[in-house]
Scaffold this motif. Structure first.
Motif, PDB file in Angstrom:
ATOM      1  N   LEU A 180       0.845  -1.193   0.000  1.00 55.21           N
ATOM      2  CA  LEU A 180       0.000   0.000   0.000  1.00 55.21           C
ATOM      3  C   LEU A 180       0.878   1.239   0.000  1.00 55.21           C
ATOM      4  O   LEU A 180       1.720   1.401   0.877  1.00 55.21           O
ATOM      5  N   ALA A 181       0.667   2.119  -0.978  1.00 54.69           N
ATOM      6  CA  ALA A 181       1.340   3.416  -0.982  1.00 54.69           C
ATOM      7  C   ALA A 181       0.452   4.380  -0.205  1.00 54.69           C
ATOM      8  O   ALA A 181      -0.550   4.880  -0.735  1.00 54.69           O
ATOM      9  N   ALA A 182       0.779   4.611   1.043  1.00 56.93           N
ATOM     10  CA  ALA A 182      -0.106   5.399   1.908  1.00 56.93           C
ATOM     11  C   ALA A 182       0.679   5.972   3.076  1.00 56.93           C
ATOM     12  O   ALA A 182       1.787   5.528   3.388  1.00 56.93           O
ATOM     13  N   ASN A 183       0.060   6.955   3.719  1.00 59.72           N
ATOM     14  CA  ASN A 183       0.651   7.632   4.876  1.00 59.72           C
ATOM     15  C   ASN A 183       0.237   6.894   6.152  1.00 59.72           C
ATOM     16  O   ASN A 183      -0.956   6.590   6.341  1.00 59.72           O
ATOM     17  N   ALA A 184       1.189   6.641   7.024  1.00 63.86           N
ATOM     18  CA  ALA A 184       0.885   5.958   8.280  1.00 63.86           C
ATOM     19  C   ALA A 184       0.003   6.792   9.200  1.00 63.86           C
ATOM     20  O   ALA A 184      -0.550   6.268  10.163  1.00 63.86           O
ATOM     21  N   GLU A 185      -0.150   8.078   8.904  1.00 61.62           N
ATOM     22  CA  GLU A 185      -1.065   8.916   9.678  1.00 61.62           C
ATOM     23  C   GLU A 185      -2.522   8.592   9.369  1.00 61.62           C
ATOM     24  O   GLU A 185      -3.417   8.979  10.127  1.00 61.62           O
ATOM     25  N   ASP A 186      -2.756   7.910   8.271  1.00 62.56           N
ATOM     26  CA  ASP A 186      -4.123   7.582   7.855  1.00 62.56           C
ATOM     27  C   ASP A 186      -4.091   6.249   7.121  1.00 62.56           C
ATOM     28  O   ASP A 186      -4.198   6.187   5.899  1.00 62.56           O
ATOM     29  N   ILE A 187      -3.933   5.181   7.868  1.00 62.57           N
ATOM     30  CA  ILE A 187      -3.780   3.852   7.280  1.00 62.57           C
ATOM     31  C   ILE A 187      -5.092   3.428   6.618  1.00 62.57           C
ATOM     32  O   ILE A 187      -6.146   3.417   7.273  1.00 62.57           O
ATOM     33  N   PRO A 188      -5.071   3.065   5.346  1.00 67.80           N
ATOM     34  CA  PRO A 188      -6.304   2.730   4.628  1.00 67.80           C
ATOM     35  C   PRO A 188      -6.788   1.299   4.883  1.00 67.80           C
ATOM     36  O   PRO A 188      -7.030   0.525   3.951  1.00 67.80           O
ATOM     37  N   LEU A 189      -6.906   0.948   6.145  1.00 69.79           N
ATOM     38  CA  LEU A 189      -7.419  -0.357   6.554  1.00 69.79           C
ATOM     39  C   LEU A 189      -8.444  -0.131   7.652  1.00 69.79           C
ATOM     40  O   LEU A 189      -8.388   0.860   8.388  1.00 69.79           O
ATOM     41  N   GLY A 190      -9.368  -1.071   7.792  1.00 72.60           N
ATOM     42  CA  GLY A 190     -10.432  -0.924   8.771  1.00 72.60           C
ATOM     43  C   GLY A 190      -9.961  -1.106  10.207  1.00 72.60           C
ATOM     44  O   GLY A 190      -8.860  -1.611  10.471  1.00 72.60           O
TER      45      GLY A 190
END
Length: 346
Positions: A232-242
């Protein structure tokens, strides 16, 4: 079945790695000095360990890793997965990059990452050259050189420090079904820890998250022919998982490169995605007082390298931080220049 022979083989391999990277470290230091001092000399006010103390601590780390292999907690570290030719190519590229790195250290310039198109839309704290590394964490060249750079810096012990987190995961997995277990590695970088987890737990569901597309691509390369992880290319401040979706969350050498407010938001996210009873395996730098005789190293590190948030990290109360998000203390151990903090979601 693992046993004493496996321990001996692992210890021999780790010792050879120590010797190889210690030699590379010496060569890089000599070449750096030939080009002139990178920074003004700095004398820490706090105590520093002797070289003998450093080497003794590394040997202790290597022996603990070999004992874990002997006890069957996880498999031996594989040989360098890169072909020798590619490994030497990366070492030569690191040597060629030394002039620019040395010059930027002298000028205190850590801005090459901000000039890259990949920096668009990323947070300012991320788009800078940590360690004065060319391209920061954003370029393909940086991703290609990162592992040989950190292994050179830590005398070949970086991978073994990361592997210290496997012991806790192995204990946690006793009696559990890998096929029903999910692990998220936050700030997975080039994927070395994910690869270690995959080798130890072939059926586990693995996810790696990072802000750098270049580093995620390198992570895919490092997984090789192993069962792939999800990236996942994402910021750990807003993890795109439930919420409560992960059995285990790992976070390796991230927090010391985060501003204090971001560090807290990320801690909240690590806790949010963990299931009740789930495990946080946190690996990062020592902090002040962990090894009082080594505090001078921690004092000097942000002076000699570009680490703008390290001083705050070194005195941050991580126990209180994790506790505030319902992550109860389970264990803490020191591993050379790192520490492993294990926390359980209430």
């Amino acid at each position: 079945m693992a046993g004493p022979i496996d321990m001996a083989v692992q210890l021999a391999g780790n010792t050879a790695r120590l010797g190889w990277y210690t030699g590379i470290n010496w060569l890089m230091r000599r070449e750096g000095l030939r080009r002139g001092p990178a920074t003004e000399p700095y004398e820490p006010k706090r105590p520093v360990p002797s070289r003998e103390d450093l080497m003794a601590s590394i040997r202790e780390l290597l022996r603990a890793d070999a004992e874990a292999v002997r006890d069957g907690l996880y498999p031996p570290m594989p040989g360098e997965e890169l072909r020798l030719r590619e490994h030497l190519s990366r070492l030569r590229a690191m040597a060629r990059d030394l002039a620019g790195t040395t010059g930027r250290r002298h000028a205190r310039d850590a801005s090459t990452a901000r000039d890259l198109p990949q920096a668009a839309g990323l947070p300012d704290y991320f788009t800078q050259d940590f360690h004065f590394q060319t391209g920061g964490y954003l370029s393909r060249d940086s991703a290609r050189l990162y592992d040989v750079q950190v292994e050179t810096l830590f005398y070949g012990a970086a991978a073994v420090m990361r592997r210290a987190g496997l012991r806790t995961i192995a204990s946690h997995m006793l009696g559990r079904d890998q096929r029903q277990t999910s692990l998220l590695d936050v700030a997975c970088g080039t994927g070395r820890f994910l690869r270690d987890v995959r080798l130890a737990f072939p059926a586990m569901h693995l996810t790696g998250l990072d802000l750098s597309a270049a580093y995620l691509e390198e992570a895919r390369v490092h997984m090789g022919s192993l069962r792939p992880a999800t990236f996942l290319a994402a910021n750990a401040e807003d993890i795109p998982l439930g919420d409560a979706t992960q059995d285990i969350v790992s976070c390796v050498f991230l927090f010391h490169e985060l501003p204090p407010d971001v560090r807290r938001r990320v801690a909240g996210e690590l806790a949010r995605v963990l299931k009740p009873g789930g495990l946080l395996v946190f690996i990062d730098s020592l902090q002040m007082g962990d090894k009082p005789g080594w505090d001078g190293l921690l004092e000097a590190f942000p002076v000699r390298f570009h680490e703008p948030y390290y001083r705050n990290y070194a005195i941050d109360d991580l126990d209180a931080l994790f506790e505030s998000f319902g992550l109860a203390a389970r264990a803490t151990e020191l591993a050379f220049l790192s520490k492993v903090m294990v926390r359980e979601k209430r």
